[in-house]
Design an enzyme around this catalytic site. Structure first.
Site, PDB file in Angstrom:
ATOM      1  N   LYS A 169       0.846  -1.210   0.000  1.00  0.00           N
ATOM      2  CA  LYS A 169       0.000   0.000   0.000  1.00  0.00           C
ATOM      3  C   LYS A 169       0.875   1.252   0.000  1.00  0.00           C
ATOM      4  O   LYS A 169       1.772   1.386   0.844  1.00  0.00           O
ATOM      5  CB  LYS A 169      -0.830   0.028   1.274  1.00  0.00           C
ATOM      6  CG  LYS A 169      -2.234  -0.505   1.137  1.00  0.00           C
ATOM      7  CD  LYS A 169      -2.908  -0.366   2.485  1.00  0.00           C
ATOM      8  CE  LYS A 169      -4.389  -0.387   2.404  1.00  0.00           C
ATOM      9  NZ  LYS A 169      -5.011  -0.203   3.725  1.00  0.00           N
TER      10      LYS A 169
HETATM   11  C1  E4P Z   1      -8.490   0.392   3.876  1.00  0.00           C
HETATM   12  O1  E4P Z   1      -7.619  -0.234   3.331  1.00  0.00           O
HETATM   13  C2  E4P Z   1      -8.359   1.051   5.179  1.00  0.00           C
HETATM   14  O2  E4P Z   1      -7.601   0.212   6.012  1.00  0.00           O
HETATM   15  C3  E4P Z   1      -9.671   1.247   5.885  1.00  0.00           C
HETATM   16  O3  E4P Z   1     -10.766   0.853   5.101  1.00  0.00           O
HETATM   17  C4  E4P Z   1      -9.821   2.527   6.613  1.00  0.00           C
HETATM   18  O4  E4P Z   1     -11.085   2.550   7.241  1.00  0.00           O
HETATM   19  P1  E4P Z   1     -11.486   3.562   8.390  1.00  0.00           P
HETATM   20  O5  E4P Z   1     -11.828   4.878   7.764  1.00  0.00           O
HETATM   21  O6  E4P Z   1     -12.668   2.946   9.040  1.00  0.00           O
HETATM   22  O7  E4P Z   1     -10.297   3.668   9.312  1.00  0.00           O
END
Ligand code: E4P
Length: 238
Positions: free
Chosen positions: A83
């Site tokens: 990522k």
């Molecule tokens: C995605 O890859 C992220 O880890 C995640 O969906 C973030 O979600 P949040 O806004 O609930 O922290």
């Protein structure tokens, strides 16, 4: 449509995998920090449990650091997707890592214009955060619709991974739009299963079943007996 679990918790991941509904996992530094475990062994264990992509996030701001981390992460397990954040450096790192055939999930995407750039940089996944957009009175799912149109217009191969999912309707709407994947916390996955009419219906069926006398419910012993040859031939000649 694929469903991913947004979690670094092995108990949740194992449970979700046992339902047969999960095709991959996404993690981020906040989720990993909650587990209070060494990063690498934890991610390796998650990859061994999950039969699909596992996103693991770089932890720096500069392109060279992301590229260096991405190369190391990608060697940890074939399931790893690296990522990178949707910044200028993140795009540069995405371009570099993708050129090296390392799959990149471009994360922290909040607009169709950002998603367009992620696709052009060669992202394997793009992660628009719908819940965080909704939190600031923007239309999270509207962004997904626009990205879907843009990618279809030009045939971009980058997969749309709907992230920051907060409730079952986000998942349903993502599926209606035709997003490739939705990643969700375990609580949302559980909410997808639940329906009060299912629970009430099952309670009713089992209550009615209780009315049968015990001898009429002896399915285990009868099921293991071979069919009676006399009654079989009587039926076939009759
Ligand atoms: C995605 O890859 C992220 O880890 C995640 O969906 C973030 O979600 P949040 O806004 O609930 O922290």
């Amino acid at each position: 449509m694929k469903l991913f679990l947004d979690s670094a918790n092995l108990t949740e991941i194992r449970e979700a995998m046992s339902w047969g509904a999960i095709d991959g996992v996404t993690t981020n530094p906040s989720l990993v920090a909650k587990e209070h475990r060494d990063f690498f062994p934890l991610l390796k264990e998650i990859c061994d449990v999950v039969n699909g992509p596992v996103s693991m996030e770089t932890t720096c701001r500069d392109c060279s650091g992301m590229v260096e981390e991405g190369r190391v992460f990608s060697k940890l397990h074939p399931h790893i997707v690296v990522k990178c954040p949707l910044t200028k450096d993140g795009l540069k790192a995405t371009r570099q890592l993708s050129a090296e055939r390392i799959r990149v999930n471009v994360t922290l995407c909040f607009s169709p214009s950002q998603a367009l750039l992620a696709a052009k940089a060669g992202a394997y996944f793009v992660s628009p955060f719908v819940g965080r957009l909704d939190d600031v009175s923007s239309d999270g799912m509207g962004v997904i619709r626009n990205i879907k149109t843009i990618y279809a217009n030009y045939g971009f191969k980058t997969q749309i991974l709907v992230a920051s999912v907060r409730h079952p309707l986000h998942v349903v709407e993502a599926a209606r739009i035709g997003a490739d994947i939705a990643t969700m916390p375990f609580t949302v996955l559980e909410a997808l299963v639940k329906h009060p009419l299912t629970d009430a219906g099952l309670d009713r069926f089992l209550k009615d079943w209780e009315q049968l006398p015990p001898e009429a419910k002896q399915w285990k012993s009868t099921a293991s007996k071979p069919p009676n040859p006399v009654s079989v031939s009587a039926t076939s000649t009759g």
